[in-house]
Write a protein that holds these residues in place. Structure first.
Motif, short mmCIF file in Angstrom:
data_model
loop_
_atom_site.label_atom_id
_atom_site.label_comp_id
_atom_site.label_asym_id
_atom_site.label_seq_id
_atom_site.Cartn_x
_atom_site.Cartn_y
_atom_site.Cartn_z
N UNK A 20 0.82 -1.22 0.00
CA UNK A 20 0.00 0.00 0.00
C UNK A 20 0.84 1.25 0.00
N UNK A 21 1.92 1.23 0.77
CA UNK A 21 2.79 2.40 0.83
C UNK A 21 3.42 2.68 -0.53
N UNK A 22 3.92 1.61 -1.17
CA UNK A 22 4.53 1.78 -2.49
C UNK A 22 3.48 2.21 -3.52
N UNK A 47 0.79 9.54 0.17
CA UNK A 47 0.63 8.22 -0.44
C UNK A 47 0.05 7.22 0.54
N UNK A 48 0.56 7.25 1.75
CA UNK A 48 0.02 6.33 2.77
C UNK A 48 -1.41 6.72 3.12
N UNK A 100 0.62 6.86 7.83
CA UNK A 100 0.18 8.18 7.33
C UNK A 100 0.40 9.25 8.39
N UNK A 101 -0.03 8.97 9.61
CA UNK A 101 0.09 9.95 10.69
C UNK A 101 1.56 10.21 11.02
N UNK A 102 2.35 9.14 11.11
CA UNK A 102 3.78 9.30 11.45
C UNK A 102 4.49 10.14 10.39
N UNK A 103 4.21 9.84 9.12
CA UNK A 103 4.88 10.58 8.03
C UNK A 103 4.47 12.05 8.03
#
Lengths: 219, 84
Positions: A20-22, A47-48, A100-103
């Motif tokens: 999913x990340x990629x 993206x995430x 998503x939140x961390x990024x």
């Protein structure tokens, strides 16, 4: 959930997060057409976020399909597989949302920050739109935890709590639309996925259920 | 009833509405049929882990369609019974 189920779920969630990340990264660069470079953390976060939203869409749609009257006519997986896939998608969505939140928090240019991510309305970047995502995250934790603890700590209360899932999808949809839909392609994605879930949710209420006796159970 | 008595999971098919949480919580003994209704293996549940999972499935069912009950062990035939 059994230990074996947890281990399998963790593996599926980890694999989904990577894929999913990629995929989300590729989608964000293609859909968002943003230059990759010093904006890398922002692109990864977006993206995430897109991957998490798509995973949530699949999760919600499959959840609605589990007891949908149309599912009795068009069967594409066994009912047991559908239930397991629903739980795996929930784990995958959780992993993607955490990423998503961390990024986004880690990106100093994003203007969201730790407080903005966890306290509704405290974000420097589109506070209302980010707050929608924060609230949906808290509700998702409530729904996910109640389902994971069904039959143990929360008994059968997981079922009424599970109805919040549609609210979570609505909030996430609005969060994505207001915070990250800056291209026509993304707006089209939100229109299609939102429409899909809306059709499933409304039709599940309106289409009369065909209640059949389970095979070989009644004389 | 004692703890040693074998227990069995029973589904009330009139109450079952196909939520499927039982199949997730107790996959060793509960499957869902084509319509999503519970298909319960009535074999005795003896392992402590399986008993815990069975109790969780019973408590989680929104329609209260599952019951964990002691197995009916058929009484041995009297010694003087003559087979016909």
């Amino acid at each position: 959930m059994t230990g074996r189920g947890l281990r399998t779920g963790a593996k599926v969630a980890a694999a989904t997060a990577v894929v999913g990340g990629l995929g989300g990264f590729a989608a964000a660069t293609w859909l968002g057409a943003a230059p990759v470079g010093r904006m890398l953390p922002w692109i990864v976060g977006r993206g995430l976020g897109i991957a998490a939203y798509l995973s949530l869409t699949a999760l919600t749609a499959l959840g609605l399909w589990l007891r949908h009257p149309w599912a009795q006519r068009w069967r594409f997986l066994s009912a047991t597989t559908r239930v397991r896939a629903h739980a795996m998608l929930a784990a995958a969505t959780l992993v993607l949302v955490i990423g998503h939140v961390v990024a986004i928090v880690a990106d100093s240019f994003a203007g969201v920050g730790l407080r903005g991510a966890f306290v509704p309305g405290m974000s420097g970047y589109r506070p209302f739109a980010v707050a929608l995502g924060t609230v949906s995250l808290y509700l998702a934790v409530l729904v996910g935890a109640s389902a994971a603890l069904a039959g143990r700590l929360v008994g059968r209360a997981w079922r009424p709590i599970h109805h919040i899932a549609l609210v979570i999808f609505g909030l996430s949809w609005a969060h994505g639309l207001l915070a990250g839909s800056d291209t026509p392609r993304l707006r089209l994605m939100y229109a299609v996925t939102g429409g899909l879930v809306a059709v499933l949710a409304v039709s599940r209420r309106l289409v009369p259920a065909v209640r059949r006796a389970p095979k070989g159970r009644l004389a | 009833m004692t703890d040693q008595q074998p227990m069995s999971l029973v589904a009330d098919m009139v109450k079952c509405d196909g939520h499927g949480i039982c199949a997730w919580l107790f996959p060793a003994r509960v499957e869902l049929d084509d319509w999503g209704y519970a298909w319960v293996d009535p074999a005795p549940i003896e392992l402590p882990g399986q008993l815990r999972a069975a109790r969780a499935a019973v408590r989680a069912c929104p329609r209260r369609a599952l019951t964990l009950m002691p197995m009916r062990v058929p009484a041995p035939a009297p010694a003087h019974t003559v087979a016909r």
